[in-house]
Write an enzyme that holds these catalytic residues in place. Structure first.
Site: not given
Length: 274
Positions: A60, A49
């Site tokens: 995040d 990824e």
């Protein structure tokens, strides 16, 4: 059959689970991206990824946010990411690559242009954090028309309806977010995570990967006992940063090898091949 589907089918036949490392493209430098991808693939990554740097990565935690900010400061954009995938493909035609990020950079490039360029570069799947299934009715067919797998997130808070929607739209695999929080958060309850998987499997025949909060081999192995894939990002980026630019590739390879060995029940005595 897509590269992602082929990889998961081969792993299933071998009785193994997928290891899916994540890192931000362009971090710690532009020149590190392709060597890092190769090091991860050589040391046991089944799918890579690759994060698209973005200025407001809302899902995040601070570690990945910082890596994204650093890449943006170097001028890294979506076009660079696609070019790095293309370069990676010159020597590795087998390892699936998934781009993970947010919709804004894709919309700036143009969805149709992005899908075409991503496919040409050798991208296999796309996971857009802020593109829920309810809003993806046009996006998914565009990806599919270019042979790209649309991958979606599910979370502990996902409703039965959301799980069903993802089951209808997704391909490649489903990414289950194991925590109610951002990437890198702690306090992972393995039993709670594993308990959520049956409902997801009932809605889709796709492999289910688990990420967020997985930081070591022991936890990765526990998750892999029942999930189809383990996704690990924050800890990998921390290892890269701790190593410094000169040793980042070597350290990343060694760390992923240690996770791979733990998932396979192998004692980590051998050195990574960076």
């Amino acid at each position: 059959m897509s590269r992602i589907a082929a990889r998961f089918e081969a792993l299933k036949a071998a009785g193994r689970k997928a290891l899916v490392p994540y890192f931000t493209a362009g971090h710690p430098s532009r020149d590190h991206t392709v060597p890092l991808m190769h090091a991860l693939a050589r040391n046991g990554a089944d799918v890579i990824e690759l994060g698209i740097p973005f200025s407001d990565p809302m899902a995040d935690g601070p570690v990945i946010q910082k890596s994204s900010e650093a890449a943006l400061a170097l001028g890294v954009g979506l076009g660079d990411v696609l070019e790095w995938v293309r370069e990676f493909r010159r020597d590795d035609e087998a390892t699936p690559v998934v781009l993970m990020g947010y919709m804004n950079p894709i919309e700036r490039m143009g969805v149709a242009v992005f899908a075409e360029r991503a496919a040409q570069a050798g991208v296999d799947g796309v996971l857009v954090v802020d593109q829920p299934p309810e809003e993806a009715q046009a996006f998914v067919p565009m990806l599919r028309s270019h042979g790209l797998d649309p991958i979606f997130l599910l979370a502990p808070t996902s409703s039965t309806e959301r799980i069903a929607q993802v089951g209808k739209l997704a391909s490649g695999y489903v990414y289950y977010v194991s925590l109610k929080g951002v990437t890198g958060a702690g306090n992972l309850n393995v039993e709670e995570v594993l308990g959520a998987l049956p409902a997801i499997r009932a809605a889709t025949g796709l492999p289910v990967g688990v990420g967020f909060g997985i930081r070591d081999g022991q936890t990765a192995r526990a998750i892999a006992a029942r999930a189809d894939a383990v996704v690990i990002g924050t800890r990998l980026i921390q290892e890269i940063e701790a190593a410094g630019p000169a040793h980042a590739v070597e350290k990343a390879g060694a760390f992923i090898l240690s996770i791979r060995q733990a998932m396979d029940g192998i004692e980590a005595n051998d050195e990574a091949q960076s």
